[in-house]
Motif scaffolding. Sequence first.
Motif, PDB file in Angstrom:
ATOM      1  N   VAL A   1       4.854 -11.575   2.163  1.00 35.28           N
ATOM      2  CA  VAL A   1       3.481 -11.502   1.663  1.00 35.28           C
ATOM      3  C   VAL A   1       2.812 -12.873   1.644  1.00 35.28           C
ATOM      4  CG1 VAL A   1       3.860  -9.400   0.331  1.00 35.28           C
ATOM      5  CG2 VAL A   1       4.289 -11.621  -0.738  1.00 35.28           C
ATOM      6  N   SER A   2       3.420 -13.817   2.340  1.00 31.53           N
ATOM      7  CA  SER A   2       2.825 -15.143   2.430  1.00 31.53           C
ATOM      8  C   SER A   2       1.574 -15.112   3.300  1.00 31.53           C
ATOM      9  CB  SER A   2       3.844 -16.136   3.014  1.00 31.53           C
ATOM     10  OG  SER A   2       3.280 -17.412   3.147  1.00 31.53           O
ATOM     11  N   SER A   3       0.525 -15.774   2.871  1.00 33.75           N
ATOM     12  CA  SER A   3      -0.725 -15.917   3.639  1.00 33.75           C
ATOM     13  C   SER A   3      -1.399 -14.588   3.969  1.00 33.75           C
ATOM     14  CB  SER A   3      -0.460 -16.699   4.941  1.00 33.75           C
ATOM     15  OG  SER A   3      -0.011 -17.999   4.651  1.00 33.75           O
ATOM     16  N   ILE A   4      -1.338 -13.620   3.034  1.00 33.71           N
ATOM     17  CA  ILE A   4      -2.078 -12.372   3.254  1.00 33.71           C
ATOM     18  C   ILE A   4      -3.187 -12.178   2.223  1.00 33.71           C
ATOM     19  CG2 ILE A   4      -0.048 -11.263   4.281  1.00 33.71           C
ATOM     20  CD1 ILE A   4       0.128  -9.546   1.703  1.00 33.71           C
ATOM     21  N   ILE A   5      -3.244 -13.039   1.207  1.00 33.55           N
ATOM     22  CA  ILE A   5      -4.238 -12.842   0.148  1.00 33.55           C
ATOM     23  C   ILE A   5      -5.663 -12.907   0.691  1.00 33.55           C
ATOM     24  CG2 ILE A   5      -4.380 -15.302  -0.505  1.00 33.55           C
ATOM     25  CD1 ILE A   5      -4.559 -14.366  -3.439  1.00 33.55           C
ATOM     26  N   GLN A   6      -5.874 -13.643   1.773  1.00 30.91           N
ATOM     27  CA  GLN A   6      -7.221 -13.828   2.324  1.00 30.91           C
ATOM     28  C   GLN A   6      -7.558 -12.822   3.413  1.00 30.91           C
ATOM     29  OE1 GLN A   6      -4.569 -15.491   3.187  1.00 30.91           O
ATOM     30  NE2 GLN A   6      -4.634 -16.010   5.358  1.00 30.91           N
ATOM     31  N   LYS A   7      -6.645 -11.936   3.755  1.00 30.33           N
ATOM     32  CA  LYS A   7      -6.858 -11.016   4.864  1.00 30.33           C
ATOM     33  C   LYS A   7      -7.460  -9.696   4.407  1.00 30.33           C
ATOM     34  CE  LYS A   7      -3.128 -12.768   7.832  1.00 30.33           C
ATOM     35  NZ  LYS A   7      -1.859 -12.434   8.528  1.00 30.33           N
ATOM     36  N   GLY A   8      -8.396  -9.168   5.222  1.00 35.19           N
ATOM     37  CA  GLY A   8      -8.932  -7.845   4.979  1.00 35.19           C
ATOM     38  C   GLY A   8      -7.985  -6.783   5.503  1.00 35.19           C
ATOM     39  N   GLY A   9      -8.352  -5.528   5.341  1.00 35.07           N
ATOM     40  CA  GLY A   9      -7.490  -4.432   5.793  1.00 35.07           C
ATOM     41  C   GLY A   9      -6.243  -4.334   4.944  1.00 35.07           C
ATOM     42  N   THR A  10      -5.161  -3.833   5.531  1.00 34.41           N
ATOM     43  CA  THR A  10      -3.895  -3.718   4.827  1.00 34.41           C
ATOM     44  C   THR A  10      -2.731  -3.948   5.784  1.00 34.41           C
ATOM     45  OG1 THR A  10      -2.348  -2.136   3.820  1.00 34.41           O
ATOM     46  CG2 THR A  10      -4.215  -1.200   5.008  1.00 34.41           C
ATOM     47  N   VAL A  11      -1.856  -4.875   5.449  1.00 34.45           N
ATOM     48  CA  VAL A  11      -0.714  -5.178   6.306  1.00 34.45           C
ATOM     49  C   VAL A  11       0.284  -4.020   6.330  1.00 34.45           C
ATOM     50  CG1 VAL A  11      -0.905  -7.677   6.020  1.00 34.45           C
ATOM     51  CG2 VAL A  11       0.543  -6.368   4.436  1.00 34.45           C
ATOM     52  N   LEU A  12       0.223  -3.147   5.330  1.00 27.96           N
ATOM     53  CA  LEU A  12       1.111  -1.981   5.306  1.00 27.96           C
ATOM     54  C   LEU A  12       0.497  -0.776   6.021  1.00 27.96           C
ATOM     55  CD1 LEU A  12       2.624  -2.138   1.691  1.00 27.96           C
ATOM     56  CD2 LEU A  12       3.731  -2.710   3.868  1.00 27.96           C
ATOM     57  N   LYS A  13      -0.689  -0.947   6.586  1.00 31.02           N
ATOM     58  CA  LYS A  13      -1.392   0.103   7.328  1.00 31.02           C
ATOM     59  C   LYS A  13      -1.741   1.272   6.395  1.00 31.02           C
ATOM     60  CE  LYS A  13      -0.584  -2.337  11.018  1.00 31.02           C
ATOM     61  NZ  LYS A  13      -1.664  -3.194  11.561  1.00 31.02           N
ATOM     62  N   SER A  14      -2.543   2.178   6.917  1.00 31.64           N
ATOM     63  CA  SER A  14      -2.959   3.340   6.146  1.00 31.64           C
ATOM     64  C   SER A  14      -3.085   4.533   7.072  1.00 31.64           C
ATOM     65  CB  SER A  14      -4.293   3.072   5.439  1.00 31.64           C
ATOM     66  OG  SER A  14      -4.634   4.134   4.585  1.00 31.64           O
ATOM     67  N   ALA A  15      -3.010   5.726   6.503  1.00 29.87           N
ATOM     68  CA  ALA A  15      -3.118   6.943   7.307  1.00 29.87           C
ATOM     69  C   ALA A  15      -3.444   8.121   6.406  1.00 29.87           C
ATOM     70  CB  ALA A  15      -1.812   7.211   8.057  1.00 29.87           C
ATOM     71  N   ARG A  16      -4.082   9.124   6.982  1.00 36.42           N
ATOM     72  CA  ARG A  16      -4.257  10.397   6.284  1.00 36.42           C
ATOM     73  C   ARG A  16      -2.997  11.231   6.555  1.00 36.42           C
ATOM     74  NH1 ARG A  16      -8.844   9.111   3.317  1.00 36.42           N
ATOM     75  NH2 ARG A  16     -10.371   8.109   4.694  1.00 36.42           N
ATOM     76  N   CYS A  17      -2.565  12.016   5.587  1.00 32.75           N
ATOM     77  CA  CYS A  17      -1.327  12.780   5.773  1.00 32.75           C
ATOM     78  C   CYS A  17      -1.481  14.189   5.227  1.00 32.75           C
ATOM     79  CB  CYS A  17      -0.155  12.062   5.090  1.00 32.75           C
ATOM     80  SG  CYS A  17       1.437  12.880   5.345  1.00 32.75           S
ATOM     81  N   LEU A  18      -1.737  15.135   6.114  1.00 34.36           N
ATOM     82  CA  LEU A  18      -1.869  16.531   5.709  1.00 34.36           C
ATOM     83  C   LEU A  18      -0.527  17.112   5.277  1.00 34.36           C
ATOM     84  CD1 LEU A  18      -4.304  17.863   8.483  1.00 34.36           C
ATOM     85  CD2 LEU A  18      -4.856  17.198   6.135  1.00 34.36           C
ATOM     86  N   GLU A  19       0.558  16.634   5.883  1.00 31.46           N
ATOM     87  CA  GLU A  19       1.889  17.176   5.577  1.00 31.46           C
ATOM     88  C   GLU A  19       2.286  16.934   4.126  1.00 31.46           C
ATOM     89  OE1 GLU A  19       6.446  17.097   7.467  1.00 31.46           O
ATOM     90  OE2 GLU A  19       4.884  15.758   8.247  1.00 31.46           O
ATOM     91  N   PHE A  20       1.805  15.816   3.555  1.00 29.70           N
ATOM     92  CA  PHE A  20       2.169  15.504   2.178  1.00 29.70           C
ATOM     93  C   PHE A  20       1.526  16.483   1.202  1.00 29.70           C
ATOM     94  CE2 PHE A  20       2.096  13.067  -1.810  1.00 29.70           C
ATOM     95  CZ  PHE A  20       3.409  12.602  -1.851  1.00 29.70           C
ATOM     96  N   ARG A  21       0.526  17.208   1.633  1.00 23.79           N
ATOM     97  CA  ARG A  21      -0.119  18.196   0.773  1.00 23.79           C
ATOM     98  C   ARG A  21       0.732  19.445   0.603  1.00 23.79           C
ATOM     99  NH1 ARG A  21      -6.478  18.054   2.818  1.00 23.79           N
ATOM    100  NH2 ARG A  21      -6.773  15.787   2.584  1.00 23.79           N
ATOM    101  N   THR A  22       1.795  19.566   1.393  1.00 27.86           N
ATOM    102  CA  THR A  22       2.669  20.733   1.315  1.00 27.86           C
ATOM    103  C   THR A  22       3.923  20.392   0.514  1.00 27.86           C
ATOM    104  OG1 THR A  22       3.956  20.199   3.307  1.00 27.86           O
ATOM    105  CG2 THR A  22       1.879  21.387   3.610  1.00 27.86           C
ATOM    106  N   PRO A  23       4.514  21.382  -0.185  1.00 23.75           N
ATOM    107  CA  PRO A  23       5.763  21.142  -0.916  1.00 23.75           C
ATOM    108  C   PRO A  23       6.884  20.647  -0.004  1.00 23.75           C
ATOM    109  CG  PRO A  23       4.786  23.229  -1.589  1.00 23.75           C
ATOM    110  CD  PRO A  23       4.000  22.750  -0.398  1.00 23.75           C
ATOM    111  N   GLU A  24       6.915  21.163   1.234  1.00 20.51           N
ATOM    112  CA  GLU A  24       7.954  20.753   2.179  1.00 20.51           C
ATOM    113  C   GLU A  24       7.816  19.281   2.540  1.00 20.51           C
ATOM    114  OE1 GLU A  24       7.187  25.024   2.242  1.00 20.51           O
ATOM    115  OE2 GLU A  24       5.863  23.300   2.617  1.00 20.51           O
ATOM    116  N   GLY A  25       6.588  18.837   2.748  1.00 20.41           N
ATOM    117  CA  GLY A  25       6.359  17.443   3.081  1.00 20.41           C
ATOM    118  C   GLY A  25       6.732  16.517   1.945  1.00 20.41           C
ATOM    119  N   ARG A  26       6.364  16.889   0.733  1.00 17.56           N
ATOM    120  CA  ARG A  26       6.697  16.054  -0.424  1.00 17.56           C
ATOM    121  C   ARG A  26       8.208  16.007  -0.660  1.00 17.56           C
ATOM    122  NH1 ARG A  26       2.066  18.754  -2.167  1.00 17.56           N
ATOM    123  NH2 ARG A  26       3.225  20.227  -3.477  1.00 17.56           N
TER     124      ARG A  26
END
Length: 327
Positions: A60-85
């Motif tokens: 996490v060195s030298s990320i405090i000044q960066k926009g966005g997210t170094v861990l990335k992001s995504a929408r996840c329809l599968e997590f809305r299901t009991p099987e996905g969770r």
Amino acid sequence: MKNVTKIGVFTSGGDAPGMNAAIRAVVRTAIYENLEVVGIYRGYQGMIDGDFIPMNRRTVSSIIQKGGTVLKSARCLEFRTPEGRKIAYENIKAQGIDALVAIGGDGTFTGAKLFSEEYDIPVMCIPGTIDNDLYGSDYTLGYDTANNTVIEAIDKIRDTASSHSRVFFVEVMGRDSGCIALNAGVGGGAESILLPEVETGLEELIQELELAETREKSSMIVIIAEGDQNGGAYEVAKKVKEKLTHLDIKVSILGHLQRGGAPSSFDRVLATRMGYKAVHELINGNSCATVGMRGTTIITTPLAEALSKKEFKLDEELLEIANIMNK
């Protein structure tokens, strides 16, 4: 509740400036408290896919000044299901993760609450969205930076509007929230501001523009939140042009540039305070809550309360000020 020994941290939903600063704060605070930290790529999707990375101070060195997210992001329809969770739970348990810090908006909060209740996983949420539309915090991560971005754009648009004696309709983000539109509109000196929370008829807008003309204003800026009931900047501009045919009207949609860029000092400090608070709340046994800022104090709010309540965040005094400044 078991003692927390390893925290998983992730970002989910729309990105917002300050998310990286929050990740950094979570990691460094946890390590200081002798906890392990695992980063989860692409939010709930990465949880299901088993996309994990051990994190330390150097990651996490030298990320405090960066926009966005170094861990990335995504929408996840599968997590809305009991099987996905269930898959997600099995994956985090295999990693030895026994608590989570989720950074995102209301969709992220909803998933975190459900997951925590189903599998008794301690969860703390950090509000990250430029719309500033979450209950439990006066300010969300990215809101201040987005405001500054919009005001900078307005200043530049004002230059060309003045040069050509034009009227610009500038659309900003805010499907359900007019926070950016109101604050940037006042800060940018807009002649009119259209908000989802406040009904402004087209006839009223036209009267405001005609009044501005009588005061010999050769150029004008109208700020429109994308969720305004009149239909967005292009639709509003079209209808105004039908009534005021002599005006030279242009439309500018600022779009996703409002999400990008280095976070402001305010967002960096807020993110750091929230990340620090989230880790210590987990250590102290708090769970299923969101960190927030009230006044100058960092507090927590139960997720059930944060998700069930809608907070009107438009400052009534600022609305009156905008009305006076526009005249």
